[in-house]
Every structure is written in C-alpha cells, then in structure tokens.
Design a protein around this motif. Structure first.
Motif, PDB file in Angstrom:
ATOM      1  N   LYS A 135      -4.230  10.940   1.003  1.00  0.00           N
ATOM      2  CA  LYS A 135      -2.978  11.382   1.641  1.00  0.00           C
ATOM      3  C   LYS A 135      -2.266  12.334   0.701  1.00  0.00           C
ATOM      4  O   LYS A 135      -2.341  12.190  -0.525  1.00  0.00           O
ATOM      5  CB  LYS A 135      -2.026  10.200   1.903  1.00  0.00           C
ATOM      6  CG  LYS A 135      -2.338   9.424   3.146  1.00  0.00           C
ATOM      7  CD  LYS A 135      -1.809  10.100   4.396  1.00  0.00           C
ATOM      8  CE  LYS A 135      -2.228   9.255   5.597  1.00  0.00           C
ATOM      9  NZ  LYS A 135      -2.185   9.984   6.856  1.00  0.00           N
ATOM     10  N   ASN A 194       3.719   4.260   3.803  1.00  0.00           N
ATOM     11  CA  ASN A 194       3.953   3.167   4.753  1.00  0.00           C
ATOM     12  C   ASN A 194       3.139   1.943   4.320  1.00  0.00           C
ATOM     13  O   ASN A 194       2.266   2.035   3.458  1.00  0.00           O
ATOM     14  CB  ASN A 194       3.633   3.584   6.191  1.00  0.00           C
ATOM     15  CG  ASN A 194       2.180   3.983   6.346  1.00  0.00           C
ATOM     16  OD1 ASN A 194       1.278   3.192   6.080  1.00  0.00           O
ATOM     17  ND2 ASN A 194       1.946   5.224   6.756  1.00  0.00           N
ATOM     18  N   ARG A 195       3.444   0.828   4.932  1.00  0.00           N
ATOM     19  CA  ARG A 195       2.856  -0.454   4.537  1.00  0.00           C
ATOM     20  C   ARG A 195       1.335  -0.430   4.644  1.00  0.00           C
ATOM     21  O   ARG A 195       0.632  -0.890   3.742  1.00  0.00           O
ATOM     22  CB  ARG A 195       3.452  -1.538   5.447  1.00  0.00           C
ATOM     23  CG  ARG A 195       2.965  -2.911   5.146  1.00  0.00           C
ATOM     24  CD  ARG A 195       3.571  -3.905   6.119  1.00  0.00           C
ATOM     25  NE  ARG A 195       2.908  -5.178   6.025  1.00  0.00           N
ATOM     26  CZ  ARG A 195       2.874  -6.070   7.002  1.00  0.00           C
ATOM     27  NH1 ARG A 195       3.475  -5.816   8.154  1.00  0.00           N
ATOM     28  NH2 ARG A 195       2.241  -7.207   6.836  1.00  0.00           N
ATOM     29  N   GLU A 196       0.815   0.119   5.742  1.00  0.00           N
ATOM     30  CA  GLU A 196      -0.642   0.103   5.954  1.00  0.00           C
ATOM     31  C   GLU A 196      -1.356   0.915   4.881  1.00  0.00           C
ATOM     32  O   GLU A 196      -2.407   0.523   4.371  1.00  0.00           O
ATOM     33  CB  GLU A 196      -0.982   0.653   7.351  1.00  0.00           C
ATOM     34  CG  GLU A 196      -0.618  -0.282   8.489  1.00  0.00           C
ATOM     35  CD  GLU A 196      -1.070  -1.733   8.236  1.00  0.00           C
ATOM     36  OE1 GLU A 196      -2.242  -1.907   7.847  1.00  0.00           O
ATOM     37  OE2 GLU A 196      -0.262  -2.663   8.398  1.00  0.00           O
ATOM     38  N   LEU A 197      -0.781   2.067   4.555  1.00  0.00           N
ATOM     39  CA  LEU A 197      -1.411   2.927   3.536  1.00  0.00           C
ATOM     40  C   LEU A 197      -1.473   2.190   2.198  1.00  0.00           C
ATOM     41  O   LEU A 197      -2.520   2.151   1.538  1.00  0.00           O
ATOM     42  CB  LEU A 197      -0.615   4.230   3.375  1.00  0.00           C
ATOM     43  CG  LEU A 197      -1.113   5.131   2.241  1.00  0.00           C
ATOM     44  CD1 LEU A 197      -2.380   5.863   2.656  1.00  0.00           C
ATOM     45  CD2 LEU A 197      -0.055   6.142   1.810  1.00  0.00           C
ATOM     46  N   LYS A 239      -1.356  -0.966   1.613  1.00  0.00           N
ATOM     47  CA  LYS A 239      -2.262  -2.111   1.729  1.00  0.00           C
ATOM     48  C   LYS A 239      -3.708  -1.636   1.556  1.00  0.00           C
ATOM     49  O   LYS A 239      -4.509  -2.253   0.853  1.00  0.00           O
ATOM     50  CB  LYS A 239      -2.074  -2.728   3.123  1.00  0.00           C
ATOM     51  CG  LYS A 239      -2.083  -4.224   3.170  1.00  0.00           C
ATOM     52  CD  LYS A 239      -1.530  -4.647   4.518  1.00  0.00           C
ATOM     53  CE  LYS A 239      -2.273  -5.845   5.019  1.00  0.00           C
ATOM     54  NZ  LYS A 239      -1.766  -6.290   6.330  1.00  0.00           N
ATOM     55  N   ASP A 240      -4.017  -0.529   2.197  1.00  0.00           N
ATOM     56  CA  ASP A 240      -5.373   0.024   2.125  1.00  0.00           C
ATOM     57  C   ASP A 240      -5.692   0.500   0.702  1.00  0.00           C
ATOM     58  O   ASP A 240      -6.750   0.191   0.158  1.00  0.00           O
ATOM     59  CB  ASP A 240      -5.484   1.190   3.126  1.00  0.00           C
ATOM     60  CG  ASP A 240      -6.785   1.948   2.952  1.00  0.00           C
ATOM     61  OD1 ASP A 240      -7.830   1.277   2.786  1.00  0.00           O
ATOM     62  OD2 ASP A 240      -6.775   3.187   2.973  1.00  0.00           O
ATOM     63  N   LYS A 266      -4.378  -2.699  -1.967  1.00  0.00           N
ATOM     64  CA  LYS A 266      -4.637  -4.095  -1.589  1.00  0.00           C
ATOM     65  C   LYS A 266      -3.437  -4.983  -1.925  1.00  0.00           C
ATOM     66  O   LYS A 266      -3.565  -6.100  -2.436  1.00  0.00           O
ATOM     67  CB  LYS A 266      -5.907  -4.638  -2.258  1.00  0.00           C
ATOM     68  CG  LYS A 266      -7.168  -3.967  -1.754  1.00  0.00           C
ATOM     69  CD  LYS A 266      -8.391  -4.676  -2.264  1.00  0.00           C
ATOM     70  CE  LYS A 266      -9.678  -4.251  -1.611  1.00  0.00           C
ATOM     71  NZ  LYS A 266      -9.884  -2.816  -1.471  1.00  0.00           N
ATOM     72  N   ASP A 296       0.277  -6.194  -0.126  1.00  0.00           N
ATOM     73  CA  ASP A 296       1.145  -6.155   1.050  1.00  0.00           C
ATOM     74  C   ASP A 296       2.604  -6.138   0.582  1.00  0.00           C
ATOM     75  O   ASP A 296       2.898  -6.530  -0.562  1.00  0.00           O
ATOM     76  CB  ASP A 296       0.883  -7.394   1.922  1.00  0.00           C
ATOM     77  CG  ASP A 296       1.378  -7.168   3.343  1.00  0.00           C
ATOM     78  OD1 ASP A 296       1.888  -6.064   3.646  1.00  0.00           O
ATOM     79  OD2 ASP A 296       1.270  -8.109   4.157  1.00  0.00           O
ATOM     80  N   CYS A 326      -3.634  -8.816  -1.252  1.00  0.00           N
ATOM     81  CA  CYS A 326      -4.445  -9.259  -0.110  1.00  0.00           C
ATOM     82  C   CYS A 326      -5.878  -8.766  -0.290  1.00  0.00           C
ATOM     83  O   CYS A 326      -6.104  -7.629  -0.700  1.00  0.00           O
ATOM     84  CB  CYS A 326      -3.860  -8.763   1.203  1.00  0.00           C
ATOM     85  SG  CYS A 326      -3.236  -7.115   1.161  1.00  0.00           S
ATOM     86  N   MET A 376      -8.876  -7.713   1.524  1.00  0.00           N
ATOM     87  CA  MET A 376      -9.278  -7.367   2.887  1.00  0.00           C
ATOM     88  C   MET A 376     -10.782  -7.202   2.968  1.00  0.00           C
ATOM     89  O   MET A 376     -11.410  -6.815   2.020  1.00  0.00           O
ATOM     90  CB  MET A 376      -8.583  -6.080   3.296  1.00  0.00           C
ATOM     91  CG  MET A 376      -7.106  -6.298   3.498  1.00  0.00           C
ATOM     92  SD  MET A 376      -6.228  -4.768   3.855  1.00  0.00           S
ATOM     93  CE  MET A 376      -6.388  -3.918   2.313  1.00  0.00           C
TER      94      MET A 376
END
Ligand SMILES: Nc1ncnc2c1ncn2[C@@H]1O[C@H](COP(=O)(O)OP(=O)(O)OP(=O)(O)O)[C@@H](O)[C@H]1O
Length: 258
Positions: free
Chosen positions: A218, A227-230, A232-233, A236, A238, A256, A258
């Motif tokens: 990105k 954002n949260r999803e980015l 997290k990805d 790792k 949250d 987390c 995943m």
C-alpha cells in the motif's frame, strides 16, 4: 524521485525485491512501515544509492542513480543510518564538517560558505552549545541530532532516515520527529524515513509506504490507507483504528495468528 521496476537480491539469492515501483514526492515526508524483515531498510538503501539495483532504475531529478558517482549522489541525498559510530575524540563541529566533503575537491580547505552551511546545520538542530563537545560524550538523543546535522551539512534535496527514533525515550523520539517536520516545512527538504511506530508515522508523514515480504502493498496518505484489516494483514495485530480531531490513531489490542 522514482524507482522503476526494481529488482534486488542479497548474495545472488533469489530476488528479494522484484518488479517494485515507487514514487517519492518532492517536498513530502514519506514513511516506510512494515514488519521486521519486510524490506524497509533494503528499499531505503536502494533509494539512497548505498545498495545497487540488479535491474530497473532509480531516478533523482531524472538522473539514473546507478550512473552517478557517489560524490554526486551525496550532493543530492544524505542518509542517517540506524547505527552510527565515530572515533572517541571527534567533536560535534568536526563531525558535522565532514558533511561538506561531497562538495569539496581533494585537499580543498573549508571555505567561508562551508563554514556558513556548518553553522546553519548546527543551528537547525539546536546544537550550538554542544559544538565543541565530543560526540561520544553526548546522550542518544543529542547524538542523533549530530548525525542529522552532518547529513544536513551535505545540503541534500532528500534526507533518508533509517529508524531515527530507535533507542530514544518518548521525549527524544518526538523531538527528532518535530525536527524532521521543521526540516521539511521550513527548509523544503524531502524526507524518507523508516519507522516502527504506526501512530508516529501517521502523525508525521504526508505519505506512507507499507511493505510486506519485499513488496509495497500500500502507498498513500494515512487517511486513505490505514485501516484495521490492512494492519491485521501486515502485522498480524488486531486493534482499533479511530479518529480524534481529524487525526487517525491505531490502538493495538491483541496479536492474531491468521
Ligand atoms: N546484508 C544483508 N545480507 C543478506 N541478507 C540481508 C542483508 N540485509 C538484510 N537482509 C535480509 O533481507 C530481508 C529484509 O531486511 P531489511 O533489513 O530490509 O528489513 P526491515 O524491514 O528493514 O527489517 P527490520 O524492521 O527488522 O529492520 C531480511 O530477510 C534480512 O535478513
């Protein structure tokens, strides 16, 4: 500054960086974020000409950095590394004066204009009272300002900072980031830095580059990409991404798997 289709590997191993494109906007503060080993320092060292691309090109003012002499690169870009060491007996002013070397011929003495630039670099970084002290006698925060000052004495268009706040307490971290902001806003220096602190990156950057496994996944303003999803990805981890007074913040809550 532009990087086009960059490929790079360490010791002939398979390409760590492959087909990477990047555009560093003039006059901006750009921060490279990403987990350990994602390639932040590698990208920084390619952009500033310390490591050489295997293929592709890095252009500064439309000149290909691979075709430039180190001295000519050093007139345009300056780098402050993660770890710096200096001889025990060197003074602050003496070390900062080495920043003028790219602008001088062999055996050429310091000129009045060199002295003016050195004074400017010392003043910008608030080191007037330390100029005769030994660099190694200073605290971590003061020493980091000396290395930034030496880089400024090069009069670069682009200043690269690799984790400039590592090992500093929160006061001295913010002091360095406020200095970065001042150098950008008052003197128009383009800044590219690597940081680990997501919130500091958000606060002090116009643009953020997120790296993972040697790739840029990105690139954009914090508002548009964080954002949260980015997170997290990429990390790792949250957490909560929130806004307060129009600024974005990330509050981590748990790791987390995943
Ligand atoms: N000089 C080197 N020789 C061989 N491999 C290297 C060298 N420098 C880095 N690497 C490898 O390249 C990958 C990326 O390292 P790099 O230092 O660019 O990551 P980084 O995102 O800056 O990491 P960190 O946050 O831990 O500083 C890692 O797998 C690392 O082991």
């Amino acid at each position: 500054m532009v990087g086009k289709n960059i490929e790079f590997s360490y010791d002939g191993n398979k390409e760590f960086i492959k087909g990477l494109n990047v555009n560093i906007q003039k006059g901006n503060v750009t921060t490279i974020l990403g987990p350990n080993g994602s390639g932040k320092s590698t990208l920084l060292s390619l952009l500033c000409g310390i490591s050489k691309v295997k293929s592709g090109e890095i252009l500064i003012d439309d000149l290909n950095i691979s075709n430039m002499k180190y001295k000519d690169i050093a007139k345009k870009v300056a780098t402050v590394h993660q770890q710096n060491s200096v001889p025990n007996d060197i003074s602050v002013e003496n070390l900062i004066s080495y920043g003028r070397l790219p602008h001088k011929g062999f055996f050429e003495k310091e000129t009045k204009s060199d002295a003016e630039v050195i004074d400017w670099a010392i003043k910008c970084t608030g080191l007037e009272e330390y100029r005769d002290k030994q660099v190694m006698s200073l605290s971590g925060g003061e020493r980091q300002r000396v290395f930034i000052s030496m880089a400024l004495a090069q009069k670069p268009e682009v200043l690269f900072l690799d984790e400039p706040t590592t090992y500093l307490d929160i006061y001295h971290q913010i002091e360095i980031l406020e200095l970065v902001k001042k150098l950008n806003e008052e003197y128009g220096i383009t800044i590219v830095m690597v940081l680990h602190d997501i919130n500091q990156a958000i606060k002090y950057s116009h643009n953020i580059i997120i790296m993972k496994n040697g790739r840029i996944i990105k690139n954009g303003s914090a508002k548009n990409i964080i954002n949260r999803e980015l997170l997290k990805d990429v990390y790792k981890v949250d957490g909560v991404v929130s806004t307060l007074d129009k600024d974005t913040y990330f509050i981590p809550t748990r790791v987390c798997n995943m």
